[in-house]
Design a protein around this motif. Structure first.
Motif, PDB file in Angstrom:
ATOM      1  N   SER A 106      -7.338 -18.796 -22.728  1.00 36.33           N
ATOM      2  CA  SER A 106      -8.075 -17.618 -23.186  1.00 36.33           C
ATOM      3  C   SER A 106      -8.070 -17.569 -24.706  1.00 36.33           C
ATOM      4  N   VAL A 140      -6.118 -10.280 -27.437  1.00 39.54           N
ATOM      5  CA  VAL A 140      -5.039  -9.632 -26.665  1.00 39.54           C
ATOM      6  C   VAL A 140      -4.907 -10.270 -25.281  1.00 39.54           C
ATOM      7  N   SER A 141      -5.014 -11.570 -25.256  1.00 39.38           N
ATOM      8  CA  SER A 141      -4.939 -12.304 -23.986  1.00 39.38           C
ATOM      9  C   SER A 141      -3.597 -12.082 -23.279  1.00 39.38           C
ATOM     10  N   PRO A 169      -6.989 -17.841 -17.700  1.00 40.75           N
ATOM     11  CA  PRO A 169      -7.649 -16.887 -16.808  1.00 40.75           C
ATOM     12  C   PRO A 169      -8.630 -17.616 -15.892  1.00 40.75           C
ATOM     13  N   GLU A 170      -9.180 -16.877 -14.949  1.00 41.41           N
ATOM     14  CA  GLU A 170     -10.286 -17.391 -14.131  1.00 41.41           C
ATOM     15  C   GLU A 170     -11.577 -16.780 -14.642  1.00 41.41           C
ATOM     16  N   TYR A 171     -12.583 -17.617 -14.874  1.00 46.30           N
ATOM     17  CA  TYR A 171     -13.913 -17.141 -15.244  1.00 46.30           C
ATOM     18  C   TYR A 171     -14.907 -17.605 -14.186  1.00 46.30           C
ATOM     19  N   ALA A 172     -15.610 -16.662 -13.570  1.00 44.76           N
ATOM     20  CA  ALA A 172     -16.629 -16.985 -12.558  1.00 44.76           C
ATOM     21  C   ALA A 172     -16.112 -17.999 -11.542  1.00 44.76           C
ATOM     22  N   HIS A 173     -14.948 -17.682 -11.021  1.00 43.95           N
ATOM     23  CA  HIS A 173     -14.290 -18.523 -10.004  1.00 43.95           C
ATOM     24  C   HIS A 173     -14.010 -19.939 -10.494  1.00 43.95           C
ATOM     25  N   SER A 193      -2.078 -13.294 -13.848  1.00 45.27           N
ATOM     26  CA  SER A 193      -2.864 -12.407 -12.997  1.00 45.27           C
ATOM     27  C   SER A 193      -2.475 -12.582 -11.537  1.00 45.27           C
ATOM     28  N   LEU A 223      -2.813  -8.513 -15.440  1.00 45.32           N
ATOM     29  CA  LEU A 223      -4.235  -8.152 -15.467  1.00 45.32           C
ATOM     30  C   LEU A 223      -4.426  -6.671 -15.128  1.00 45.32           C
TER      31      LEU A 223
HETATM   32  C1  LIG Z   1     -16.765 -13.753 -18.044  1.00 45.96           C
HETATM   33  C2  LIG Z   1     -15.602 -13.394 -17.174  1.00 45.96           C
HETATM   34  C3  LIG Z   1     -15.535 -13.827 -15.876  1.00 45.96           C
HETATM   35  C4  LIG Z   1     -14.452 -13.517 -15.076  1.00 45.96           C
HETATM   36  N1  LIG Z   1     -14.423 -13.985 -13.788  1.00 45.96           N
HETATM   37  C5  LIG Z   1     -13.341 -13.726 -13.028  1.00 45.96           C
HETATM   38  C6  LIG Z   1     -13.233 -14.268 -11.725  1.00 45.96           C
HETATM   39  O1  LIG Z   1     -14.095 -14.978 -11.243  1.00 45.96           O
HETATM   40  N2  LIG Z   1     -12.117 -13.988 -11.000  1.00 45.96           N
HETATM   41  C7  LIG Z   1     -11.092 -13.215 -11.522  1.00 45.96           C
HETATM   42  O2  LIG Z   1     -10.080 -13.016 -10.846  1.00 45.96           O
HETATM   43  N3  LIG Z   1     -11.179 -12.697 -12.767  1.00 45.96           N
HETATM   44  C8  LIG Z   1     -12.269 -12.937 -13.517  1.00 45.96           C
HETATM   45  N4  LIG Z   1     -12.335 -12.440 -14.785  1.00 45.96           N
HETATM   46  C9  LIG Z   1     -11.214 -11.647 -15.280  1.00 45.96           C
HETATM   47  C10 LIG Z   1     -10.236 -12.533 -16.072  1.00 45.96           C
HETATM   48  O3  LIG Z   1      -9.802 -13.638 -15.314  1.00 45.96           O
HETATM   49  C11 LIG Z   1      -9.050 -11.681 -16.407  1.00 45.96           C
HETATM   50  O4  LIG Z   1      -9.500 -10.655 -17.261  1.00 45.96           O
HETATM   51  C12 LIG Z   1      -7.954 -12.480 -17.072  1.00 45.96           C
HETATM   52  O5  LIG Z   1      -6.747 -11.868 -16.797  1.00 45.96           O
HETATM   53  C13 LIG Z   1      -8.124 -12.550 -18.554  1.00 45.96           C
HETATM   54  O6  LIG Z   1      -7.088 -13.340 -19.085  1.00 45.96           O
HETATM   55  P1  LIG Z   1      -6.648 -13.114 -20.598  1.00 45.96           P
HETATM   56  O7  LIG Z   1      -6.077 -11.733 -20.658  1.00 45.96           O
HETATM   57  O8  LIG Z   1      -5.626 -14.162 -20.847  1.00 45.96           O
HETATM   58  O9  LIG Z   1      -7.859 -13.244 -21.453  1.00 45.96           O
HETATM   59  C14 LIG Z   1     -13.411 -12.731 -15.597  1.00 45.96           C
HETATM   60  C15 LIG Z   1     -13.473 -12.302 -16.935  1.00 45.96           C
HETATM   61  C16 LIG Z   1     -14.542 -12.624 -17.715  1.00 45.96           C
HETATM   62  C17 LIG Z   1     -14.565 -12.154 -19.136  1.00 45.96           C
END
Ligand SMILES: Cc1cc2nc3c(=O)[nH]c(=O)nc-3n(C[C@H](O)[C@H](O)[C@H](O)COP(=O)(O)O)c2cc1C
Length: 187
Positions: free
Chosen positions: A14, A18-19, A81-85, A115, A147
């Motif tokens: 990330s 504030v990750s 983190p997970e983004y869009a699965h 998370s 999270l």
């Molecule tokens: C663009 C975007 C897509 C995301 N997609 C998912 C997802 O598919 N599944 C999920 O569990 N969280 C999803 N999230 C939430 C992030 O995984 C979650 O906020 C994560 O804890 C962020 O980590 P960080 O605090 O280290 O940045 C998404 C967040 C963003 C911004």
């Protein structure tokens, strides 16, 4: 005989200021046992997009710096983190730069995750690290649900995890494994 000092390099998937994943890595860094140094990689956000035409003698200087840190590392910690699965693109890009290089194979890696969600990303991360021949240390897997919590609630969860020994135990297991394989390699 004193144990060999260990250098662990931590990759955060990330880029957020504030990750929660970086916060987890920071806690690991700040509670590293004596003789263990953890450095959080600050290169991922500045790497160019991976291009096999830019490997070998065309390798960008920042990628060489990443490779040098990986070479120096006795072990690696990854939190993302997970983004869009899926895996965050920046982290996958950093890993792609390392695929054809020689720093990674058999390097012990600990997966940390901030998370209670994100199983798709964790599954993909595991598959990618395995494919790259990282030595995934499953018993050191660390998952702390930060999270959706504000700063104070995150601090409370982390304090409780420190009190319960969850964080320190995971890191101790990882360092124990890293030391064991270092002995096998005679380093
Ligand atoms: C663009 C975007 C897509 C995301 N997609 C998912 C997802 O598919 N599944 C999920 O569990 N969280 C999803 N999230 C939430 C992030 O995984 C979650 O906020 C994560 O804890 C962020 O980590 P960080 O605090 O280290 O940045 C998404 C967040 C963003 C911004």
């Amino acid at each position: 005989m004193d144990a060999k000092p260990l250098f662990l390099y931590a990759l955060c998937g990330s880029q957020r200021e504030v990750s929660t994943n970086r916060r987890l890595l920071t806690i690991l860094r700040d509670h590293a046992p004596d003789g263990v140094t953890i450095e959080i990689c600050d290169l991922i956000g500045d790497l160019p997009i991976f291009n096999p035409d830019r490997e070998g003698e065309n390798t960008p200087e920042i990628v060489e710096r990443l490779g040098a840190k990986m070479r120096d590392a006795d072990g690696v910690i990854v939190a993302c983190p997970e983004y869009a699965h899926g895996l965050p693109g920046g982290l996958k890009n950093a890993l792609d730069w390392l695929v054809s290089r020689d720093e990674v194979p058999f390097k012990p890696v600990m997966i940390a995750h901030a998370s209670h969600r994100g199983d798709f990303a964790l599954g993909q991360l595991t598959e990618v690290l395995k494919t790259m021949s990282f030595d995934i240390v499953a018993e050191a897997h660390l998952r702390i649900g930060l999270l959706g919590k504000d700063d104070a609630a995150q601090a409370a969860v982390l304090d409780a995890a420190m009190r319960d020994g969850v964080i320190v135990n995971a890191l101790a297991k990882f360092c124990g494994h890293v030391r064991k394989v270092s002995l096998y390699k005679g380093i």
